[in-house]
Write an enzyme that holds these catalytic residues in place. Sequence first.
Site, PDB file in Angstrom:
ATOM      1  CG  ASP A  23      -1.773   1.223   1.352  1.00  0.00           C
ATOM      2  OD1 ASP A  23      -1.759   2.058   0.422  1.00  0.00           O
ATOM      3  OD2 ASP A  23      -2.451   1.380   2.384  1.00  0.00           O
ATOM      4  CD  GLU A  35      34.926  11.445   6.833  1.00  0.00           C
ATOM      5  OE1 GLU A  35      34.740  12.531   7.437  1.00  0.00           O
ATOM      6  OE2 GLU A  35      36.031  11.106   6.390  1.00  0.00           O
ATOM      7  CD  GLU A  39      30.626  14.355  12.683  1.00  0.00           C
ATOM      8  OE1 GLU A  39      31.810  14.640  12.444  1.00  0.00           O
ATOM      9  OE2 GLU A  39      29.764  15.220  12.958  1.00  0.00           O
ATOM     10  CD  GLU A  63      33.587  13.702  15.155  1.00  0.00           C
ATOM     11  OE1 GLU A  63      33.763  14.785  15.755  1.00  0.00           O
ATOM     12  OE2 GLU A  63      34.202  13.413  14.119  1.00  0.00           O
ATOM     13  CD  GLU A  93      33.616  10.701  11.454  1.00  0.00           C
ATOM     14  OE1 GLU A  93      33.324  11.846  11.865  1.00  0.00           O
ATOM     15  OE2 GLU A  93      34.527  10.479  10.635  1.00  0.00           O
ATOM     16  CG  HIS A 103      32.602  16.017   7.076  1.00  0.00           C
ATOM     17  ND1 HIS A 103      33.559  15.927   8.053  1.00  0.00           N
ATOM     18  CD2 HIS A 103      31.785  17.043   7.458  1.00  0.00           C
ATOM     19  CE1 HIS A 103      33.352  16.853   8.983  1.00  0.00           C
ATOM     20  NE2 HIS A 103      32.273  17.529   8.637  1.00  0.00           N
ATOM     21  NE  ARG A 162      40.436  18.356   9.711  1.00  0.00           N
ATOM     22  CZ  ARG A 162      40.112  17.130   9.330  1.00  0.00           C
ATOM     23  NH1 ARG A 162      38.846  16.797   9.247  1.00  0.00           N
ATOM     24  NH2 ARG A 162      41.035  16.231   9.042  1.00  0.00           N
ATOM     25  CD  GLU A 169      36.169  16.212   4.343  1.00  0.00           C
ATOM     26  OE1 GLU A 169      35.657  15.954   5.445  1.00  0.00           O
ATOM     27  OE2 GLU A 169      37.359  16.583   4.206  1.00  0.00           O
ATOM     28  NE  ARG A 205      34.935  20.297   6.864  1.00  0.00           N
ATOM     29  CZ  ARG A 205      35.404  19.428   7.753  1.00  0.00           C
ATOM     30  NH1 ARG A 205      35.901  18.266   7.347  1.00  0.00           N
ATOM     31  NH2 ARG A 205      35.366  19.696   9.045  1.00  0.00           N
TER      32      ARG A 205
END
Length: 476
Positions: free
Chosen positions: A57, A136, A138, A218, A226, A275, A345, A364, A366
């Site tokens: 359904d 990645e 967390e 973390e 993580e 990330h 970062r 990467e 983030r």
Amino acid sequence: MTRHKADDVTKVLELVTRENVKMIDFKFMDFPGQWQHFTVPVTQFGADTFDDGLGFDGSSLRGFKAIHESDMVIIPDPATAMIDPFVAEKTLSLICDIYEPLTHEKYERCPRNIAQKAEAYLIQSGLADTAFFGPEAEFFIFDDVRFSSGENHAFYELDSVEGRWNSGRDEGPNLGYKPRYKEGYFPVPPTDHLNDLRNEMVRVMMECGLDVEAQHHEVASGGQAEIDLRFQPLLVAADQLLLFKYIVKNTAWRNNKTATFMPKPLFGDNGSGMHVHMSLWKQGKPLFYGENYAGLSEMALFFIGGLLKHAPALCAITNPTTNSYKRLVPGYEAPVNLAYSQRNRSASIRIPMYSSSPKAKRVEYRTPDPSCNPYLAFSAMLMAGLDGVINRIDPGQPLDKDIYDMKPEELKNVPTAPGSLEEALRALERDHDFLLKGGVFSEDVIGTWIDYKMNREAKQLALRPHPFEFGMYFDV
């Protein structure tokens, strides 16, 4: 309907016999991003299931069908078969695609279908044949969670044995070793209370076929964690992220704890991001390695240009909850500034420099968080990057400095991520043509997403008084 390889189907049937399987569990994705399932006895399962599928359904799933058109069909993918480690009866788990019963075509709003179309579009473009994704994700592990909301009340309360707020609690005895706020990154036990639990999660993941690279505590106090998976092609990465979350939650559950991928459950400490590492390959060769900035190719820089250009619209899909924007604020390593940099970062796009190998060269991103629907999020990120490559979008100059230490006059020309879900949805409303290329997303999918998120989430939160407002305004 899809015809799977006979060998793949045979292997599943052999697994059922070899493991003496009693039940078959069919998992599939709803529109917002939650795994759903139903189970049948093994007597109701056979080779024809991979051709004919099973009905369900669709009107009872969020964002799918109206009640007058509710019948839908799922067909399992034999490549996803595994023994479910959390079910008492020996159970085989299969991830499924969703089909229209009348046309026998894949359902337009099936998130997994969208991911498959994104991979097909990549090949059709001729630019590459594989997009690798390495998320990645967390998450937090808590010992207690309570919340309620009604006409005359609203509250939540979370607790963790390692929460810094419990440093003065009578625990009969309180043994201390509770990570300080923003200092939970990498301390050894006993400050890290959860190492054994994370190791158990990793063991179960590996038993289920996931390729795990590392696990660690973390930054936040109160149980933030993580676990990193090795990169995989887009569809496999999305499938595996859902299995990852399933294992994390159920392993915590059977240890009398609870895990959440909510981006910002705690005030005053870091939230949970996701990330995502991305790279394009063709005929087994990496395409992001080159002689430009940070060892990147021209293609990689244009890919970054596409991500940055479409980042506000992407947020509506990669950061799809009202809570997501409690994380996307300066000061908590949250990448709100739409810039790119090597190693840095504090930028939303980072080029990791751990290795000089061409195969390790990647981008990467983030900004995303783990509340997203990975099929939609990975597809949208790929489409934004490809738009950058196809249209040669210049990412501008890199930002190789700590953004949080920059003066306001320096920051004024650095664009930022949206400040709310509603703002992100408005951005997606204005900017989504790049998602329509190759029929990957459709106007129906985009419109349904915006309507669902705006009316069922953003506006619902806006209607309700917040507990913090009573401290500020009750005596006005």
